[in-house]
Write a protein that holds these residues in place. Sequence first.
Motif, mmCIF file in Angstrom:
data_model
loop_
_atom_site.group_PDB
_atom_site.id
_atom_site.type_symbol
_atom_site.label_atom_id
_atom_site.label_comp_id
_atom_site.label_asym_id
_atom_site.label_seq_id
_atom_site.Cartn_x
_atom_site.Cartn_y
_atom_site.Cartn_z
ATOM 1 N N LYS A 280 0.912 -1.253 -0.004
ATOM 2 C CA LYS A 280 -0.067 0.031 -0.070
ATOM 3 C C LYS A 280 0.771 1.225 0.167
ATOM 4 C CE LYS A 280 -4.059 -2.017 2.152
ATOM 5 N NZ LYS A 280 -4.849 -2.119 3.525
ATOM 6 N N MET A 281 1.860 1.349 0.815
ATOM 7 C CA MET A 281 2.811 2.352 0.648
ATOM 8 C C MET A 281 3.575 2.750 -0.462
ATOM 9 S SD MET A 281 4.966 1.635 4.407
ATOM 10 C CE MET A 281 5.755 3.274 4.092
ATOM 11 N N VAL A 282 3.852 1.467 -1.208
ATOM 12 C CA VAL A 282 4.373 1.645 -2.597
ATOM 13 C C VAL A 282 3.493 2.249 -3.452
ATOM 14 C CG1 VAL A 282 5.409 0.504 -4.612
ATOM 15 C CG2 VAL A 282 6.100 -0.093 -2.366
ATOM 16 N N VAL A 283 2.304 1.768 -3.271
ATOM 17 C CA VAL A 283 1.025 2.230 -4.581
ATOM 18 C C VAL A 283 0.896 3.700 -4.132
ATOM 19 C CG1 VAL A 283 -1.178 2.069 -4.966
ATOM 20 C CG2 VAL A 283 -0.053 0.009 -4.654
ATOM 21 N N LEU A 284 0.630 4.125 -2.745
ATOM 22 C CA LEU A 284 0.582 5.392 -2.468
ATOM 23 C C LEU A 284 1.815 6.492 -2.895
ATOM 24 C CD1 LEU A 284 -0.994 5.112 1.106
ATOM 25 C CD2 LEU A 284 -2.108 5.758 -1.010
ATOM 26 N N GLN A 285 2.972 6.030 -2.890
ATOM 27 C CA GLN A 285 4.075 6.680 -3.319
ATOM 28 C C GLN A 285 3.999 6.876 -4.764
ATOM 29 O OE1 GLN A 285 7.250 4.664 -1.841
ATOM 30 N NE2 GLN A 285 7.169 5.224 0.275
ATOM 31 N N GLU A 286 3.546 5.753 -5.602
ATOM 32 C CA GLU A 286 3.670 5.982 -7.087
ATOM 33 C C GLU A 286 2.452 6.867 -7.365
ATOM 34 O OE1 GLU A 286 4.808 5.270 -10.854
ATOM 35 O OE2 GLU A 286 5.590 4.580 -8.995
#
Length: 207
Positions: free
Chosen positions: A179-185
């Motif tokens: 989820k953190m990777v998705v939000l950062q993207e």
Amino acid sequence: MSPTRQDAWSQDEDLLLAEVVLRHIREGGTQLQAFEEVGKQLSRTSAACGFRWNSFVRKQYKSGIELAKKQRKEIKKQTVPSEEEYPKEEIREETISSVTAKNEGVTFQAVLHFLENLQKKAAAASSIEEAKEKSIQKLKDLEKKSYLLIAENERLTKNIKAIEEDYRSLIEIMERARKMVVLQEEDRQQKVKFQMDKNGNLERVEK
């Protein structure tokens, strides 16, 4: 006389306590007798053994206790060969009928026949007793193995539960990371804009 111990219990002592208590349950004895027997072997009081059993060890051998109770019932149902199969009254009647007759005296053949039958019965009784002792020893060996397997099964069950909990925790960590990777993207994409160059082409420009 060795002094009474008050140190911590080891795993081997817990196993000994379990084996003795379960054996007394199977053989129809009392737990107090088992605590006294273990106390003598470990130089501990029977009260200390009883407290250890009720507060900790008993919880680890619930299935073993049920098995010992079932074995106690089975032992009571078993019929053990004994002298009752060859009652004295029957031998006495055979002696009278084989060696003597109503109007006849003792004959050599009658005595020989009686002694042969007596020898056969003695041999049969001896083989039965030997088979009985072997069966009892085999039962004790199997009983000890079953208790060890029960304890190992319960230990493995606890390990499996711990592994399952660790696995769930790992999945949760991976999900949070995803989820953190998705939000950062998504955040990075929001910072990107396009502008037209001097040739009229669009080019991406990060804020």
